[in-house]
Write an enzyme that holds these catalytic residues in place. Structure first.
Site, PDB file in Angstrom:
ATOM      1  CB  CYS A 166     102.197 -28.742  -7.041  1.00 17.01           C
ATOM      2  SG  CYS A 166     101.335 -29.431  -5.635  1.00 17.01           S
ATOM      3  CG  HIS A 217      99.337 -28.784 -10.465  1.00 17.33           C
ATOM      4  ND1 HIS A 217      99.792 -30.063 -10.253  1.00 17.33           N
ATOM      5  CD2 HIS A 217      98.908 -28.323  -9.256  1.00 17.33           C
ATOM      6  CE1 HIS A 217      99.657 -30.366  -8.977  1.00 17.33           C
ATOM      7  NE2 HIS A 217      99.120 -29.334  -8.352  1.00 17.33           N
ATOM      8  CG  ASN A 236      97.426 -31.997  -6.415  1.00 19.56           C
ATOM      9  OD1 ASN A 236      98.526 -32.275  -6.883  1.00 19.56           O
ATOM     10  ND2 ASN A 236      97.156 -30.838  -5.856  1.00 19.56           N
TER      11      ASN A 236
HETATM   12  O1  UT7 Z   1      98.528 -28.627  -5.507  1.00 21.51           O
HETATM   13  C1  UT7 Z   1      98.585 -27.399  -4.864  1.00 21.51           C
HETATM   14  C2  UT7 Z   1      97.543 -26.533  -5.383  1.00 21.51           C
HETATM   15  N1  UT7 Z   1      96.281 -26.866  -4.772  1.00 21.51           N
HETATM   16  C3  UT7 Z   1      95.198 -26.452  -5.349  1.00 21.51           C
HETATM   17  O2  UT7 Z   1      95.278 -25.901  -6.420  1.00 21.51           O
HETATM   18  C4  UT7 Z   1      93.880 -26.613  -4.620  1.00 21.51           C
HETATM   19  C5  UT7 Z   1      93.039 -25.384  -4.863  1.00 21.51           C
HETATM   20  N2  UT7 Z   1      91.744 -25.383  -4.192  1.00 21.51           N
HETATM   21  C6  UT7 Z   1      90.728 -26.178  -4.559  1.00 21.51           C
HETATM   22  O3  UT7 Z   1      90.862 -27.004  -5.445  1.00 21.51           O
HETATM   23  C7  UT7 Z   1      89.386 -25.950  -3.920  1.00 21.51           C
HETATM   24  O4  UT7 Z   1      89.422 -24.754  -3.178  1.00 21.51           O
HETATM   25  C8  UT7 Z   1      88.924 -27.119  -2.988  1.00 21.51           C
HETATM   26  C9  UT7 Z   1      88.566 -28.319  -3.831  1.00 21.51           C
HETATM   27  C10 UT7 Z   1      90.022 -27.452  -2.000  1.00 21.51           C
HETATM   28  C11 UT7 Z   1      87.683 -26.700  -2.223  1.00 21.51           C
HETATM   29  O5  UT7 Z   1      86.650 -26.329  -3.107  1.00 21.51           O
HETATM   30  P1  UT7 Z   1      85.839 -24.977  -2.879  1.00 21.51           P
HETATM   31  O6  UT7 Z   1      84.813 -24.914  -3.923  1.00 21.51           O
HETATM   32  O7  UT7 Z   1      86.852 -23.863  -2.817  1.00 21.51           O
HETATM   33  O8  UT7 Z   1      85.156 -25.240  -1.486  1.00 21.51           O
HETATM   34  P2  UT7 Z   1      85.307 -24.414  -0.129  1.00 21.51           P
HETATM   35  O9  UT7 Z   1      86.666 -24.647   0.462  1.00 21.51           O
HETATM   36  O10 UT7 Z   1      84.891 -23.007  -0.399  1.00 21.51           O
HETATM   37  O11 UT7 Z   1      84.240 -25.145   0.776  1.00 21.51           O
HETATM   38  C12 UT7 Z   1      82.842 -25.034   0.478  1.00 21.51           C
HETATM   39  C13 UT7 Z   1      82.097 -25.862   1.509  1.00 21.51           C
HETATM   40  C14 UT7 Z   1      82.527 -25.585   2.958  1.00 21.51           C
HETATM   41  O12 UT7 Z   1      81.379 -25.639   3.762  1.00 21.51           O
HETATM   42  P3  UT7 Z   1      80.704 -24.271   4.287  1.00 21.51           P
HETATM   43  O13 UT7 Z   1      81.798 -23.550   5.027  1.00 21.51           O
HETATM   44  O14 UT7 Z   1      80.281 -23.571   3.039  1.00 21.51           O
HETATM   45  O15 UT7 Z   1      79.602 -24.783   5.137  1.00 21.51           O
HETATM   46  C15 UT7 Z   1      83.409 -26.759   3.267  1.00 21.51           C
HETATM   47  O16 UT7 Z   1      83.422 -27.054   4.646  1.00 21.51           O
HETATM   48  O17 UT7 Z   1      82.326 -27.261   1.278  1.00 21.51           O
HETATM   49  C16 UT7 Z   1      82.754 -27.868   2.495  1.00 21.51           C
HETATM   50  N3  UT7 Z   1      83.665 -28.963   2.184  1.00 21.51           N
HETATM   51  C17 UT7 Z   1      83.245 -30.209   1.886  1.00 21.51           C
HETATM   52  N4  UT7 Z   1      82.037 -30.765   1.811  1.00 21.51           N
HETATM   53  C18 UT7 Z   1      81.953 -32.060   1.461  1.00 21.51           C
HETATM   54  C19 UT7 Z   1      85.021 -28.924   2.108  1.00 21.51           C
HETATM   55  N5  UT7 Z   1      85.493 -30.128   1.780  1.00 21.51           N
HETATM   56  C20 UT7 Z   1      84.416 -30.941   1.635  1.00 21.51           C
HETATM   57  C21 UT7 Z   1      84.282 -32.304   1.302  1.00 21.51           C
HETATM   58  N6  UT7 Z   1      83.029 -32.814   1.218  1.00 21.51           N
HETATM   59  N7  UT7 Z   1      85.329 -33.089   1.028  1.00 21.51           N
END
Ligand code: UT7
Length: 329
Positions: free
Chosen positions: A112, A252, A282
């Site tokens: 990225c 980004h 993204n």
């Molecule tokens: O381009 C390269 C750089 N990439 C980035 O910068 C991405 C950086 N990361 C992010 O943007 C975020 O971490 C995400 C958007 C990927 C995830 O958001 P988050 O607030 O960090 O969520 P999480 O991974 O901590 O997940 C929270 C919960 C989990 O459930 P439990 O374990 O708490 O029961 C996930 O399983 O949300 C769940 N979850 C979803 N629920 C509904 C993960 N994806 C989804 C989804 N829909 N699509």
């Protein structure tokens, strides 16, 4: 001699994948995606539309805007981690289509951060006097490496391309400074596990879905904010500037919460933080270039304005670039 961006281009495929569409594909909701990422929809390339095709269209727009004949391009730098092939390079593929007969060309891979890495290489070649006109293209068909059964990643990414012509003269955006960084210790946080020589494509690798992107989202989030903030500070300090000197921030476009966190750390007002993440998601290497192109098209960049671009991606890699509008050439 200062390198400058004399024109920009972008291309987004016409097919739109909305959050409501994704609700039909994986266990997710528009509410979750919007509140956690700010993304409402993203573009997906046609089955027969590839990274080089999108890059070509973005390149043609920048060339037309600069009124530069393709024969005058000295070098093509193509940033991508979803190339049409391992080889030949995507740069050579678009060279043929453009008729840029006098150009050298190569691909670079900084995930990225590819646009800023490419811009830095272009700046160095121009300022060393080696070349006069460089075409930078960043293009990704991320939909080709996304697992549309994995809700953790499939909601985030979209396809698209951006471009810029960097020259040794002319009106445009001067590039006073660019900082780059990387941290290979974190190489496991975002990865395409199979398809390279370490794990060649096999029935087993396909069965294990290892040709799709894997990401530790929460960890990546923390690194992204910290590294982009650090790069921005380094870039501004190098020029003796502070956040008060920044007219526009383009970060980004990975997640609205990451963009807002960076803007808050720099006290940059919300209306000076340019965003496309809600409509394109993204788009990896092309994201800051698409945002820059659209900001310039909006006509809100004035003489003397300073733009701060920051990017972050797999590797880990990151970078910050300072641009300054100069209409006098
Ligand atoms: O381009 C390269 C750089 N990439 C980035 O910068 C991405 C950086 N990361 C992010 O943007 C975020 O971490 C995400 C958007 C990927 C995830 O958001 P988050 O607030 O960090 O969520 P999480 O991974 O901590 O997940 C929270 C919960 C989990 O459930 P439990 O374990 O708490 O029961 C996930 O399983 O949300 C769940 N979850 C979803 N629920 C509904 C993960 N994806 C989804 C989804 N829909 N699509």
């Amino acid at each position: 001699m200062k390198a400058r961006i004399v024109s920009t281009g972008a291309y987004l495929p016409s097919k739109i994948l909305t959050n409501l569409d994704l609700e039909q594909m994986v266990d997710t909701s528009d509410e979750w995606i919007t509140s956690r990422t700010g993304i409402k929809e993203r573009r997906i390339a046609h089955e027969e539309e590839f990274t080089s095709d999108m890059g070509l269209k973005a390149a043609q727009e920048a060339l037309a805007q600069a009124k530069l004949p393709p024969e005058k391009i000295d070098l093509i730098i193509f940033a991508t981690h979803t190339p049409d092939h391992f080889f030949p390079s995507t740069a050579c593929m678009i060279q043929k289509e453009l008729g840029a007969k006098n150009a050298a060309g190569f691909d670079i891979q900084a995930a990225c951060s590819g646009y800023l890495y490419g811009l830095s290489v272009a700046k160095s070649f121009i300022e060393s006097g080696a070349y006069k006109n460089i075409l930078l293209v960043a293009s990704e068909k991320l939909s080709s490496i996304i697992d549309y059964e994995d809700r953790n990643t499939c909601i985030l990414f979209g396809d698209g391309a951006s471009s810029a012509i960097i020259s040794n003269e002319g009106a445009g955006l001067i590039i006073p400074h660019i900082c780059l960084g990387s941290d290979g210790d974190q190489e496991n946080l975002i990865k395409l596990p199979a398809g390279g020589c370490r794990k060649v494509a096999s029935k087993e690798s396909v069965d294990c879905r290892e040709h799709f992107l894997r990401m530790e989202g929460r960890e990546v989030f923390k690194h992204a904010v910290r590294r982009m903030e650090q790069a921005a500070i380094e870039c501004l300090e190098h020029e003796g500037l502070t956040d008060a000197d920044v007219s526009w921030l383009i970060a980004h476009q990975a997640n609205i919460r990451i963009i807002d966190a960076i803007a808050k750390r720099f006290s940059i007002p919300a209306d000076r933080v340019y965003k496309t993440v809600h409509k394109y998601g993204n788009t990896s290497s092309s994201s800051v270039g698409i945002a820059l192109h659209e900001l310039l098209l909006d006509g809100n960049v004035n003489e003397g304005d300073r733009l701060l671009l920051v990017a972050f991606g797999a590797g880990l890699t990151w970078g910050a670039a300072l641009l300054e509008k100069n209409s006098n050439g």
